[in-house]
Design a protein around this motif. Structure first.
Motif, PDB file in Angstrom:
ATOM      1  N   GLN A   1       6.796  -5.843 -12.819  1.00  0.00           N
ATOM      2  CA  GLN A   1       6.138  -6.949 -12.121  1.00  0.00           C
ATOM      3  C   GLN A   1       6.348  -6.844 -10.615  1.00  0.00           C
ATOM      4  OE1 GLN A   1       7.415 -10.692 -13.781  1.00  0.00           O
ATOM      5  NE2 GLN A   1       6.917 -10.060 -15.865  1.00  0.00           N
TER       6      GLN A   1
ATOM      7  N   VAL B   1       4.211  -3.956  -9.185  1.00  0.00           N
ATOM      8  CA  VAL B   1       2.791  -4.335  -9.110  1.00  0.00           C
ATOM      9  C   VAL B   1       2.553  -5.217  -7.884  1.00  0.00           C
ATOM     10  CG1 VAL B   1       0.983  -5.703 -10.231  1.00  0.00           C
ATOM     11  CG2 VAL B   1       2.296  -4.048 -11.550  1.00  0.00           C
ATOM     12  N   GLN B   2       3.450  -6.154  -7.635  1.00  0.00           N
ATOM     13  CA  GLN B   2       3.293  -7.035  -6.476  1.00  0.00           C
ATOM     14  C   GLN B   2       3.355  -6.250  -5.170  1.00  0.00           C
ATOM     15  OE1 GLN B   2       6.017 -10.356  -6.631  1.00  0.00           O
ATOM     16  NE2 GLN B   2       5.275 -10.995  -8.639  1.00  0.00           N
TER      17      GLN B   2
ATOM     18  N   PHE C   1       2.624  -2.994  -4.776  1.00  0.00           N
ATOM     19  CA  PHE C   1       1.428  -2.158  -4.675  1.00  0.00           C
ATOM     20  C   PHE C   1       0.187  -2.971  -4.323  1.00  0.00           C
ATOM     21  CE2 PHE C   1       3.616   0.725  -7.985  1.00  0.00           C
ATOM     22  CZ  PHE C   1       4.336   1.349  -6.984  1.00  0.00           C
ATOM     23  N   GLU C   2       0.095  -4.195  -4.815  1.00  0.00           N
ATOM     24  CA  GLU C   2      -1.049  -5.047  -4.478  1.00  0.00           C
ATOM     25  C   GLU C   2      -0.991  -5.508  -3.030  1.00  0.00           C
ATOM     26  OE1 GLU C   2      -1.086  -8.131  -7.438  1.00  0.00           O
ATOM     27  OE2 GLU C   2      -2.071  -6.856  -8.920  1.00  0.00           O
ATOM     28  N   LYS C   3       0.193  -5.800  -2.555  1.00  0.00           N
ATOM     29  CA  LYS C   3       0.334  -6.279  -1.171  1.00  0.00           C
ATOM     30  C   LYS C   3       0.128  -5.151  -0.164  1.00  0.00           C
ATOM     31  CE  LYS C   3       3.164  -8.983   1.894  1.00  0.00           C
ATOM     32  NZ  LYS C   3       4.217  -9.972   2.014  1.00  0.00           N
TER      33      LYS C   3
ATOM     34  N   ARG D   1      -1.637  -1.974  -0.287  1.00  0.00           N
ATOM     35  CA  ARG D   1      -2.569  -1.042  -0.929  1.00  0.00           C
ATOM     36  C   ARG D   1      -2.634   0.264  -0.136  1.00  0.00           C
ATOM     37  NH1 ARG D   1      -5.409  -3.312  -4.985  1.00  0.00           N
ATOM     38  NH2 ARG D   1      -5.361  -5.572  -5.095  1.00  0.00           N
TER      39      ARG D   1
ATOM     40  N   TRP E   1       0.284   6.124  -2.615  1.00  0.00           N
ATOM     41  CA  TRP E   1       1.725   6.035  -2.842  1.00  0.00           C
ATOM     42  C   TRP E   1       2.264   7.338  -3.416  1.00  0.00           C
ATOM     43  CZ3 TRP E   1       5.124   1.983  -2.001  1.00  0.00           C
ATOM     44  CH2 TRP E   1       4.559   0.807  -1.560  1.00  0.00           C
TER      45      TRP E   1
END
Length: 53
Positions: free
Chosen positions: A21, A24-25, A27-29, A31, A34
């Motif tokens: 979790q 994911v947070q 990677f979303e913040k 972008r 990576w």
């Protein structure tokens, strides 16, 4: 731009999906492209599987 993120979990939190979790947070913040590195050891099998998908 280079951002280094070290993700560790306390032993009592392992196996509950918290690391996934958090990743994911992040990677979303942030972008972009990576590169992921993990410690490939017998003690770290769950982490290795998390990144492989």
């Amino acid at each position: 731009m280079k951002i280094e993120v070290k993700l560790t979990t306390k032993e009592e939190a392992r196996g509950k999906g918290m690391a996934e979790q958090a990743a994911v947070q992040v990677f979303e913040k942030f972008r972009g492209s990576w590169q992921l590195f993990t410690n490939p050891s017998e003690k770290n099998i769950a982490s290795s599987l998390l990144w492989v998908g």
